[in-house]
Design an enzyme around this catalytic site. Sequence first.
Site, PDB file in Angstrom:
ATOM      1  CG  HIS A  22      -1.919  -1.054   1.284  1.00 57.46           C
ATOM      2  ND1 HIS A  22      -2.877  -1.213   0.313  1.00 57.46           N
ATOM      3  CD2 HIS A  22      -2.159  -2.016   2.200  1.00 57.46           C
ATOM      4  CE1 HIS A  22      -3.658  -2.236   0.616  1.00 57.46           C
ATOM      5  NE2 HIS A  22      -3.248  -2.741   1.755  1.00 57.46           N
ATOM      6  CB  CYS A  59      -2.487  -2.291   8.967  1.00 56.93           C
ATOM      7  SG  CYS A  59      -1.427  -1.981   7.559  1.00 56.93           S
TER       8      CYS A  59
END
Length: 262
Positions: free
Chosen positions: A150, A251
Amino acid sequence: MAGLMAGFGNFTHAVVRAVPTSLAKEALRTNKLDVDLLKAQREHELYVEVLKHKLGLEVIELPADESMPDCVFVEDAAVVCGDTALITRPGAESRRKETEAMKKVLSDLNLNIVEMTDESATLDGGDVLFTGREFFDYAVSTVPVTDGLHLKSFCSMAGPGLIAIGSSEHAQKALKIMQQMSDHRYDKLTVPDDIAANCIYMNLPSKGHVLLHCTPEEFPESVKVFEKLKDHMLIPVSNMEKAKVDGALTCCSVLINKKTDV
């Protein structure tokens, strides 16, 4: 937007989710490293303890779901800004159901819920970086993520106007493109290890500037860089096991600044 910048890093609540036993064998990953499940669960427990007891956030803990091996990585299920929550549509089809529990808990917090209805569109929260002034998004802003899972696999906010960024060529290239796209000026904090650039910044009334970052055992040289931030309360948090399945510190929580209901 100026109002958002003034409150940047202010949080009252955090949504987290327990680590399922299925994480060790079935979670998505870009490598084949073995995960020690008990260590991963203990790491996560310590992470939650920091949010709840050290920082005093109101933590909402969702139960693990064994049918969703990646469900601990709640950041990908929603993007929250102010009192609005965008419920995402993760790129991996196996992760789409993770948004259901997130939608419910954010609705219960009386946030304004926005959903992605275009079935051809996908978005993971880990690809969205909010700087307090603007959003950078791998999908929307075409910031290149050539390596790493990401956008926030190699960058995050380390303070108001301060971007923590990895030192690799692709991380630096992505930062350059973000700088070219933006009308705002950002300072940068370059760390030797890309994944170490994923940190969690908060500005809390009782604590001031707070930064959760990697531990010296994981990335000693990167920690030396964070230690230069003399105005921050620095809190090292281990993430060694979850990193094996491409999980980073940001996350594992969705942070919310909920105004007191009048």
